[in-house]
Design a protein around this motif. Structure first.
Motif, PDB file in Angstrom:
ATOM      1  N   THR A  68       1.077  -1.187  -0.154  1.00 17.59           N
ATOM      2  CA  THR A  68      -0.041  -0.042  -0.109  1.00 17.59           C
ATOM      3  C   THR A  68       0.742   1.188   0.045  1.00 17.59           C
ATOM      4  OG1 THR A  68      -1.802  -1.312   1.225  1.00 17.59           O
ATOM      5  CG2 THR A  68      -1.852   1.335   1.405  1.00 17.59           C
ATOM      6  N   PHE A  69       1.899   1.318   0.895  1.00 16.33           N
ATOM      7  CA  PHE A  69       2.752   2.431   1.029  1.00 16.33           C
ATOM      8  C   PHE A  69       3.738   2.448  -0.473  1.00 16.33           C
ATOM      9  CE2 PHE A  69       7.274   3.690   2.281  1.00 16.33           C
ATOM     10  CZ  PHE A  69       6.930   5.161   2.528  1.00 16.33           C
ATOM     11  N   ILE A  70       4.129   1.736  -1.024  1.00 16.34           N
ATOM     12  CA  ILE A  70       5.047   1.690  -2.306  1.00 16.34           C
ATOM     13  C   ILE A  70       4.146   2.062  -3.394  1.00 16.34           C
ATOM     14  CG2 ILE A  70       6.382   0.269  -3.692  1.00 16.34           C
ATOM     15  CD1 ILE A  70       7.345  -1.386  -1.448  1.00 16.34           C
ATOM     16  N   ILE A  71       3.117   1.400  -3.551  1.00 19.60           N
ATOM     17  CA  ILE A  71       2.276   1.712  -4.535  1.00 19.60           C
ATOM     18  C   ILE A  71       1.543   3.135  -4.364  1.00 19.60           C
ATOM     19  CG2 ILE A  71       0.061   1.355  -5.666  1.00 19.60           C
ATOM     20  CD1 ILE A  71       0.493  -1.757  -5.079  1.00 19.60           C
ATOM     21  N   ALA A  72       1.314   3.862  -3.317  1.00 16.92           N
ATOM     22  CA  ALA A  72       0.648   5.059  -3.043  1.00 16.92           C
ATOM     23  C   ALA A  72       1.704   6.015  -3.629  1.00 16.92           C
ATOM     24  CB  ALA A  72       0.417   4.972  -1.855  1.00 16.92           C
ATOM     25  N   LEU A  73       2.882   5.899  -3.006  1.00 20.65           N
ATOM     26  CA  LEU A  73       4.099   6.741  -3.575  1.00 20.65           C
ATOM     27  C   LEU A  73       4.334   6.510  -5.035  1.00 20.65           C
ATOM     28  CD1 LEU A  73       7.124   6.321  -0.881  1.00 20.65           C
ATOM     29  CD2 LEU A  73       5.212   7.793  -1.084  1.00 20.65           C
ATOM     30  N   VAL A  76       2.005   6.191  -7.373  1.00  9.82           N
ATOM     31  CA  VAL A  76       0.689   6.988  -7.808  1.00  9.82           C
ATOM     32  C   VAL A  76       1.157   8.478  -7.464  1.00  9.82           C
ATOM     33  CG1 VAL A  76      -1.573   7.565  -7.569  1.00  9.82           C
ATOM     34  CG2 VAL A  76      -0.844   5.329  -7.495  1.00  9.82           C
ATOM     35  N   ALA A  77       1.615   8.890  -6.330  1.00  9.08           N
ATOM     36  CA  ALA A  77       2.030  10.458  -5.805  1.00  9.08           C
ATOM     37  C   ALA A  77       2.942  10.796  -6.975  1.00  9.08           C
ATOM     38  CB  ALA A  77       2.276  10.496  -4.575  1.00  9.08           C
ATOM     39  N   ILE A  78       4.043  10.494  -7.276  1.00  7.80           N
ATOM     40  CA  ILE A  78       4.994  10.892  -8.155  1.00  7.80           C
ATOM     41  C   ILE A  78       4.571  10.786  -9.615  1.00  7.80           C
ATOM     42  CG2 ILE A  78       6.707  10.624  -6.362  1.00  7.80           C
ATOM     43  CD1 ILE A  78       7.497   8.245  -7.977  1.00  7.80           C
ATOM     44  N   SER A  79       3.769   9.988  -9.935  1.00 12.06           N
ATOM     45  CA  SER A  79       3.398   9.885 -11.465  1.00 12.06           C
ATOM     46  C   SER A  79       2.487  10.957 -11.920  1.00 12.06           C
ATOM     47  CB  SER A  79       2.597   8.596 -11.510  1.00 12.06           C
ATOM     48  OG  SER A  79       1.342   8.735 -11.068  1.00 12.06           O
ATOM     49  N   ASP A  80       2.456  11.103 -13.112  1.00  8.89           N
ATOM     50  CA  ASP A  80       1.706  12.177 -13.683  1.00  8.89           C
ATOM     51  C   ASP A  80       0.261  12.239 -13.095  1.00  8.89           C
ATOM     52  OD1 ASP A  80       3.475  13.082 -15.267  1.00  8.89           O
ATOM     53  OD2 ASP A  80       2.798  12.022 -16.983  1.00  8.89           O
ATOM     54  N   SER A  81      -0.555  11.152 -12.631  1.00 10.74           N
ATOM     55  CA  SER A  81      -1.749  10.835 -11.968  1.00 10.74           C
ATOM     56  C   SER A  81      -1.947  11.878 -10.740  1.00 10.74           C
ATOM     57  CB  SER A  81      -2.106   9.678 -11.720  1.00 10.74           C
ATOM     58  OG  SER A  81      -2.078   8.672 -13.280  1.00 10.74           O
ATOM     59  N   GLY A  82      -0.562  11.914 -10.178  1.00  6.10           N
ATOM     60  CA  GLY A  82      -0.699  12.601  -8.810  1.00  6.10           C
ATOM     61  C   GLY A  82      -1.283  14.049  -9.054  1.00  6.10           C
ATOM     62  N   ARG A  83      -1.342  14.651 -10.182  1.00  5.12           N
ATOM     63  CA  ARG A  83      -1.790  15.985 -10.317  1.00  5.12           C
ATOM     64  C   ARG A  83      -3.369  16.018 -10.436  1.00  5.12           C
ATOM     65  NH1 ARG A  83       0.363  18.419 -15.458  1.00  5.12           N
ATOM     66  NH2 ARG A  83       0.240  16.345 -16.108  1.00  5.12           N
ATOM     67  N   LEU A 132      -2.438  14.547  -1.106  1.00  2.00           N
ATOM     68  CA  LEU A 132      -2.971  13.656  -0.104  1.00  2.00           C
ATOM     69  C   LEU A 132      -1.916  12.667   0.271  1.00  2.00           C
ATOM     70  CD1 LEU A 132      -5.739  12.252   1.234  1.00  2.00           C
ATOM     71  CD2 LEU A 132      -5.747  10.948  -0.706  1.00  2.00           C
ATOM     72  N   ILE A 133      -1.480  11.962  -0.717  1.00  2.00           N
ATOM     73  CA  ILE A 133      -0.588  10.835  -0.522  1.00  2.00           C
ATOM     74  C   ILE A 133       0.720  11.460   0.293  1.00  2.00           C
ATOM     75  CG2 ILE A 133       0.905   9.265  -1.521  1.00  2.00           C
ATOM     76  CD1 ILE A 133      -1.329   8.746  -3.403  1.00  2.00           C
ATOM     77  N   ILE A 134       1.388  12.558  -0.332  1.00  2.00           N
ATOM     78  CA  ILE A 134       2.524  13.015   0.528  1.00  2.00           C
ATOM     79  C   ILE A 134       2.178  13.639   1.722  1.00  2.00           C
ATOM     80  CG2 ILE A 134       4.192  14.999   0.410  1.00  2.00           C
ATOM     81  CD1 ILE A 134       4.667  12.656  -1.626  1.00  2.00           C
ATOM     82  N   THR A 135       1.247  14.145   2.087  1.00  2.00           N
ATOM     83  CA  THR A 135       0.831  14.519   3.486  1.00  2.00           C
ATOM     84  C   THR A 135       0.452  13.370   4.431  1.00  2.00           C
ATOM     85  OG1 THR A 135      -0.217  16.630   2.619  1.00  2.00           O
ATOM     86  CG2 THR A 135      -0.739  15.868   4.939  1.00  2.00           C
ATOM     87  N   LEU A 136      -0.185  12.502   3.790  1.00  2.00           N
ATOM     88  CA  LEU A 136      -0.473  11.386   4.694  1.00  2.00           C
ATOM     89  C   LEU A 136       0.784  10.227   4.917  1.00  2.00           C
ATOM     90  CD1 LEU A 136      -4.188  10.261   3.443  1.00  2.00           C
ATOM     91  CD2 LEU A 136      -3.419  10.631   5.740  1.00  2.00           C
ATOM     92  N   ALA A 185      -6.662   6.610 -10.525  1.00  2.00           N
ATOM     93  CA  ALA A 185      -5.926   7.821 -10.476  1.00  2.00           C
ATOM     94  C   ALA A 185      -5.766   8.134 -12.155  1.00  2.00           C
ATOM     95  CB  ALA A 185      -4.678   7.578  -9.796  1.00  2.00           C
ATOM     96  N   LYS A 186      -5.383   7.181 -12.962  1.00  5.66           N
ATOM     97  CA  LYS A 186      -5.067   7.500 -14.352  1.00  5.66           C
ATOM     98  C   LYS A 186      -6.352   7.985 -15.038  1.00  5.66           C
ATOM     99  CE  LYS A 186      -1.354   4.279 -15.005  1.00  5.66           C
ATOM    100  NZ  LYS A 186      -0.867   2.959 -15.934  1.00  5.66           N
ATOM    101  N   ILE A 187      -7.774   7.366 -14.783  1.00  6.00           N
ATOM    102  CA  ILE A 187      -8.601   7.623 -15.373  1.00  6.00           C
ATOM    103  C   ILE A 187      -9.110   9.274 -14.906  1.00  6.00           C
ATOM    104  CG2 ILE A 187     -11.237   7.254 -15.074  1.00  6.00           C
ATOM    105  CD1 ILE A 187     -10.835   4.546 -14.826  1.00  6.00           C
TER     106      ILE A 187
END
Length: 509
Positions: A65-70, A72-79, A350-354, A499-501
């Motif tokens: 969960t932690f690794i995948i969340a990070l 997603v956060a650094i990908s383009d979807s994170g915006r 959200l992800i960076i804060t949490l 996130a991609k959608i």
């Protein structure tokens, strides 16, 4: 469905979920009153089976969960922006304050004092260092960081919150735990017994995990008042504390996220910052900073070995797997609450804060409180460890605060801080359980009052038969984590897809 339609959907109570969850909790309490030893034996047996069969899976789930969340956060979807709003509807300070108070709860005070001390006087087996020695300091703090840090925060509101926010605010599905499995089962999960069982399991888990701290707060603050003021450490005192707590968090939950919950959280964060500053200035300042930097280094260097350690299953089940079960049990409903207060934030925010910022703040808090205790113990062995061994977590906290200048005043402020920490968890979970019963993010007042009072009354009844009843319920959350962990698993792949959608729909990719 638009955000207005989703937010103003029918507020009809989901009676199957209400009856399943409420009925089970009442049965649990009734059994405790009739035969506590039988209940404890059943819970302990189920606890042992859950940790043995699912412990390794929970460790993998938390890590992924932690690794995948990070990722997603650094990908383009994170915006991508969440909640179908173009800007946040809660200021950043108030948002962070609510998040910090909701997760840390009473654990942020009592465990911050006791867990580093526990690992110091009995060093975790992974590190192979001599217990209660200078070499045991950094591993003790690092182990506490592991249990209250990156993985714990991430499972409570990163990937799961993304799924909730998209399916509720963008698609218009009811805000209930069952929608986490909507990408797997489709419409089938939205209606009937399967959806009701999913929701009820998540409600039972989070109520178990909230009633426990409410009950323990009564026991712990009563102990503190007895030590500080000579007030009788009796059931009357404990009950009075719980009744005051019920009043505080129920009024807060009724007033809503943008008023009571927000005000209570902001006050508590202000008090926590005040106490942190005082301890830094008057306590072992250099020791705290050195320990924080060095212990974070130990955590990072040993992160994967600590997260995946299975060599001593007895130790792992008693510590790491217990915490993982506790946090997993909270996962769906905590993520629902995070979704409610995070509208307008980007996925990255959200992800960076949490998953990063909040854990680092938690580490520093644990170092200030627990590190001060270890420093006192090194200087005078037995100062903290003896009270902790004799009377548990509240004694450890009071022993630490008594070492500081103005120890009496600081001790009183810590008891107030702990009470409000538990109240902020009580109000947020009261609010969120009520959300589950209606599927909306603004549940009826009467429902919030009912669940607020019910959780407090359950705690009061359980402590009337001694701490064993509350302990059994708190251990039971680890058993409830079995089905909840299966509900959370699909978010590992569904959240990145969603996130991609969202990024595509917002023309970010």
């Amino acid at each position: 469905m638009s955000k207005q339609t989703a937010g103003n959907a029918s507020t009809v109570v989901d009676w199957p979920v209400f009856i399943l969850s409420g009925g089970f909790l009442l049965l649990f309490v009734a059994t405790a009153l009739v035969d506590l030893s039988l209940l404890s034996a059943v819970v302990n047996s189920a606890f042992g089976a859950a940790t043995k069969l699912f412990g390794a899976y929970w460790q993998v789930l938390m890590l992924l969960t932690f690794i995948i969340a990070l990722g997603v956060a650094i990908s383009d979807s994170g915006r991508a922006r969440l909640g179908n709003l173009s800007a946040p509807d809660i200021s950043t300070f108030k948002w962070v304050a609510i998040i910090m108070c909701t997760l840390l709860a009473g654990g942020g005070v009592f465990w911050a004092a006791a867990e580093p001390m526990a690992h110091f006087i009995s060093s975790p087996p992974l590190f192979g260092v001599e217990s209660a020695s200078p070499a045991a300091v950094y591993p003790a703090l690092a182990q506490s960081y592991m249990h209250w840090g990156f993985l714990a925060w991430s499972v409570l509101g990163s990937l799961t919150a993304i799924v909730f926010m998209y399916l509720h605010y963008d698609i218009g599905l009811p805000l209930k735990p069952r929608i986490l499995l909507y990408p797997v089962f489709g419409e089938v999960v939205l209606h009937g017994w399967l959806g009701a069982l999913i929701d009820a399991a998540c409600v039972v888990a989070v109520v178990s995990g909230t009633v426990g701290p409410i009950g323990f707060l009564g026991l712990q603050v009563s102990f503190g008042l007895s030590e500080l003021f000579g007030i009788s450490d009796s059931y009357t005192t404990q009950l009075t504390i719980i009744l005051c707590l019920i009043l505080i968090y129920t009024v807060s939950a009724v007033s809503g996220v943008t008023r009571g919950i927000q005000i209570l959280s902001s006050f508590n964060i202000g008090l926590a910052i005040l106490l942190m500053t005082f301890i830094l200035l008057s306590g072992p300042t250099a020791f705290i900073f050195d320990s924080f930097i060095q212990s974070v280094g130990v955590l990072i260097s040993e992160f994967i070995p600590m997260a995946s350690y299975r060599a001593d299953t007895g130790w792992v089940n008693g510590w790491t797997v217990f915490f993982w079960g506790w946090f997993i049990g909270y996962g769906p409903l905590m993520a629902m609450f995070i979704a409610r207060i995070s509208r307008g934030r980007t996925i990255r925010q959200l992800i960076i804060t949490l998953s990063l910022i909040a854990p680092l703040v938690t580490y520093f808090w644990f170092t200030i409180v627990g590190g001060s205790g270890i420093a006192a113990e090194l200087a005078s062995p037995g100062t903290i460890s003896v009270p902790y061994a004799e009377s548990g977590m509240p004694a450890a906290l009071l022993a630490i605060t008594q070492q500081l200048p103005w120890g009496f005043l600081v001790s009183v402020l810590f008891l107030i801080l702990t009470t409000i920490f538990v109240a902020t968890t009580g109000d947020s979970m009261t609010y969120t359980v009520s959300m589950v019963m209606t599927g909306t993010d603004n549940p009826p007042t009467v429902l919030r009052v009912f669940w607020g009072i019910m959780m407090g009354v359950l705690a009061a009844i359980l402590i009337s038969i001694g701490s064993g009843g509350v302990t059994a319920l708190q251990s039971f959350i680890v058993v409830t984590a079995v089905p909840v962990s299966l509900i959370l698993m699909p978010t590992l792949w569904n959240a990145p897809k969603i996130a991609k959608i969202m990024a595509s729909e917002q023309a970010l990719q």
